[in-house]
Scaffold this active site. Structure first.
Site, PDB file in Angstrom:
ATOM      1  N   THR A  95      34.105  49.244  36.294  1.00 12.22           N
ATOM      2  CA  THR A  95      32.906  48.910  37.467  1.00 12.22           C
ATOM      3  C   THR A  95      32.529  50.468  37.925  1.00 12.22           C
ATOM      4  OG1 THR A  95      33.698  46.695  38.236  1.00 12.22           O
ATOM      5  CG2 THR A  95      32.140  47.858  39.717  1.00 12.22           C
ATOM      6  N   LYS A 170      26.608  44.334  38.627  1.00 13.05           N
ATOM      7  CA  LYS A 170      28.054  44.234  39.024  1.00 13.05           C
ATOM      8  C   LYS A 170      28.209  44.530  40.475  1.00 13.05           C
ATOM      9  CE  LYS A 170      32.478  43.861  38.949  1.00 13.05           C
ATOM     10  NZ  LYS A 170      33.054  42.608  39.503  1.00 13.05           N
ATOM     11  N   LYS A 238      35.370  50.733  46.849  1.00 16.39           N
ATOM     12  CA  LYS A 238      34.739  51.695  45.881  1.00 16.39           C
ATOM     13  C   LYS A 238      33.308  51.024  45.613  1.00 16.39           C
ATOM     14  CE  LYS A 238      35.892  50.975  41.810  1.00 16.39           C
ATOM     15  NZ  LYS A 238      35.221  50.063  40.616  1.00 16.39           N
TER      16      LYS A 238
HETATM   17  N1  NDP Z   1      41.123  43.672  39.380  1.00 17.51           N
HETATM   18  C1  NDP Z   1      40.170  42.747  39.296  1.00 17.51           C
HETATM   19  O1  NDP Z   1      40.189  41.858  39.799  1.00 17.51           O
HETATM   20  C2  NDP Z   1      38.796  43.487  38.777  1.00 17.51           C
HETATM   21  C3  NDP Z   1      38.614  44.886  38.611  1.00 17.51           C
HETATM   22  N2  NDP Z   1      37.555  45.300  38.154  1.00 17.51           N
HETATM   23  C4  NDP Z   1      37.121  46.772  37.789  1.00 17.51           C
HETATM   24  O2  NDP Z   1      37.875  47.112  36.663  1.00 17.51           O
HETATM   25  C5  NDP Z   1      38.357  48.388  36.737  1.00 17.51           C
HETATM   26  C6  NDP Z   1      39.800  48.358  36.712  1.00 17.51           C
HETATM   27  O3  NDP Z   1      40.452  47.337  37.568  1.00 17.51           O
HETATM   28  P1  NDP Z   1      42.051  47.283  37.636  1.00 17.51           P
HETATM   29  O4  NDP Z   1      42.741  46.890  36.260  1.00 17.51           O
HETATM   30  O5  NDP Z   1      42.093  46.195  38.800  1.00 17.51           O
HETATM   31  O6  NDP Z   1      42.727  48.381  38.291  1.00 17.51           O
HETATM   32  P2  NDP Z   1      44.041  49.058  38.178  1.00 17.51           P
HETATM   33  O7  NDP Z   1      44.009  50.060  39.175  1.00 17.51           O
HETATM   34  O8  NDP Z   1      45.169  48.054  37.986  1.00 17.51           O
HETATM   35  O9  NDP Z   1      43.889  50.100  36.499  1.00 17.51           O
HETATM   36  C7  NDP Z   1      43.155  51.099  36.718  1.00 17.51           C
HETATM   37  C8  NDP Z   1      43.468  52.053  35.407  1.00 17.51           C
HETATM   38  O10 NDP Z   1      42.648  53.121  35.322  1.00 17.51           O
HETATM   39  C9  NDP Z   1      43.450  54.109  34.910  1.00 17.51           C
HETATM   40  N3  NDP Z   1      43.005  55.381  35.376  1.00 17.51           N
HETATM   41  C10 NDP Z   1      42.894  55.615  36.634  1.00 17.51           C
HETATM   42  N4  NDP Z   1      42.552  56.916  36.932  1.00 17.51           N
HETATM   43  C11 NDP Z   1      42.513  57.407  35.784  1.00 17.51           C
HETATM   44  C12 NDP Z   1      42.174  58.707  35.289  1.00 17.51           C
HETATM   45  N5  NDP Z   1      41.818  59.776  35.926  1.00 17.51           N
HETATM   46  N6  NDP Z   1      42.056  59.046  33.669  1.00 17.51           N
HETATM   47  C13 NDP Z   1      42.505  57.966  32.929  1.00 17.51           C
HETATM   48  N7  NDP Z   1      42.993  56.805  33.424  1.00 17.51           N
HETATM   49  C14 NDP Z   1      42.956  56.577  34.658  1.00 17.51           C
HETATM   50  C15 NDP Z   1      44.840  53.708  35.229  1.00 17.51           C
HETATM   51  O11 NDP Z   1      45.721  54.440  34.682  1.00 17.51           O
HETATM   52  P3  NDP Z   1      47.288  54.547  35.295  1.00 17.51           P
HETATM   53  O12 NDP Z   1      48.084  53.350  34.609  1.00 17.51           O
HETATM   54  O13 NDP Z   1      47.910  55.867  34.603  1.00 17.51           O
HETATM   55  O14 NDP Z   1      47.136  54.648  36.625  1.00 17.51           O
HETATM   56  C16 NDP Z   1      44.681  52.102  34.838  1.00 17.51           C
HETATM   57  O15 NDP Z   1      44.977  52.001  33.684  1.00 17.51           O
HETATM   58  C17 NDP Z   1      38.033  49.016  38.037  1.00 17.51           C
HETATM   59  O16 NDP Z   1      36.777  49.558  37.848  1.00 17.51           O
HETATM   60  C18 NDP Z   1      37.766  47.652  39.103  1.00 17.51           C
HETATM   61  O17 NDP Z   1      36.937  47.632  39.840  1.00 17.51           O
HETATM   62  C19 NDP Z   1      36.557  44.383  37.629  1.00 17.51           C
HETATM   63  C20 NDP Z   1      36.593  43.026  37.939  1.00 17.51           C
HETATM   64  C21 NDP Z   1      37.597  42.586  38.513  1.00 17.51           C
HETATM   65  O1  LIG Z   2      35.535  42.819  40.883  1.00 19.03           O
HETATM   66  C1  LIG Z   2      36.068  41.910  40.964  1.00 19.03           C
HETATM   67  C2  LIG Z   2      35.907  40.645  40.581  1.00 19.03           C
HETATM   68  O2  LIG Z   2      36.500  39.592  40.923  1.00 19.03           O
HETATM   69  O3  LIG Z   2      34.974  40.271  39.887  1.00 19.03           O
END
Ligand code: NDP
Ligand SMILES: O=CC(=O)O
Length: 291
Positions: A95, A170, A238
């Protein structure tokens, strides 16, 4: 079908696991490489850098935390741009805002590659169950080629046209969701302080016109004060910030969303950013009534 997958956080882990379960050959990369181990146990290969993933795979999917992460994986050292070329596709499901997506699209296409943004609606459980709603925009040919992967990760895919439309859709959805969880939190606290049983409020809500899966899922755990992260609060904040920026661009007045964003910021300042976004409830509870 062979795909690369970058980012094994809450969502990326569940989504790549689903691809493996359905017979895809998956090569994974995560900034913290140890998070790849569990996927390897389920049959994934590991690459040391995003560039190495792209070199190996025709299609690479990313699920990263925010615009800065999405940007650095493409433009940084050992990033996507070092290996993307004609015939290869990059699908960013993180996102982010439309501007980030547009810049990534320009860089990828300048190298001859194809780009699709495809953020998702749905949280940890829908990701585990392959029930996400996918909001894709960008290169239509790439969309059609990766549909088999989308069909495994999601229950419905929308193709929304030019790059930026997926990001905007989104952000609108999550702006509404973030405002709703705040109103819900205030309602739960108001009920409790008015001598009502918040659990009964949940039953009443669930039978009426504003019943929804989010209240049904989050309500009971919120009342218990349990906010184990499915959608981390820092990511919801965010999304509110990016949605408000979209509101600035389009001169859309959003006082409700602005207030919700302040509550999420307050929650982050209370150290709740890594908990579920339902922890915003604690900011309402923390405001003690006069004794
Ligand atoms: N969780 C949810 O319910 C939902 C989330 N989203 C979106 O999906 C995305 C991921 O969410 P989610 O999985 O929950 O987040 P997490 O915080 O669990 O995971 C984030 C991921 O991004 C990586 N990351 C962060 N910073 C960097 C960087 N500078 N360089 C490379 N990799 C990086 C992390 O790596 P590392 O492990 O090394 O920290 C990790 O793999 C977000 O944009 C979120 O808004 C969308 C729908 C639902
Ligand atoms: O981005 C979060 C979700 O639940 O969708």
């Amino acid at each position: 079908m062979e795909v690369g997958f970058l980012g094994l956080g809450i969502m990326g882990k569940a989504m790549s696991m689903n691809l493996l379960r359905h017979g895809f050959k998956v090569t994974v990369w995560n900034r913290t490489l140890s998070k790849c181990d569990e996927l390897v146990e389920h049959g994934a290969s590991v690459a040391e850098t995003p560039a190495a993933v792209v070199k190996k795979c025709k299609y690479t999917i990313a699920m990263l935390s925010d615009p800065s992460a999405a940007h650095s994986v493409v433009f940084g050292k050992d990033g996507i741009l070092e290996q993307i070329c004609a015939g290869k596709g990059y699908v960013d499901m993180s996102t982010v805002d439309a501007d980030t997506s547009t810049k990534i699209n320009e860089a990828i296409t300048a190298k001859g590659g194809y780009f699709l943004e495809a953020p998702v609606s749905g949280s940890k459980k829908p990701a585990e169950d392959g029930q996400l709603v996918i909001l894709a925009a960008g290169e239509k040919a790439l969309y059609e080629e990766v549909i088999p992967a989308f069909n495994v990760m999601g229950k419905k895919s929308f193709y929304l046209g030019q790059v930026g439309n997926g990001a905007k859709m989104k952000l609108v959805v999550n702006m509404i969701m973030g405002s709703m969880i705040n109103a819900f939190s205030e309602g739960l606290v108001l009920a409790g302080r008015s001598g009502l049983d918040p659990s009964v409020l949940l039953d009443v809500l669930d039978l009426g016109g504003i019943a929804n899966p989010m209240f049904r899922l989050k309500g009971p755990t919120m009342i218990q004060g349990s906010h184990s992260p499915a959608f981390p609060l820092k990511h919801q904040q965010k999304d509110m910030r990016l949605a408000l920026a979209l509101g600035d661009e389009t001169a859309t007045s959003m006082p409700v969303a602005a207030a919700a964003n302040e509550a999420f910021k307050k929650a982050r300042s209370m150290g709740l950013g890594d908990l579920d976004f339902s922890a915003v409830y604690e900011t309402v509870k923390a405001l003690e009534p006069p004794s």
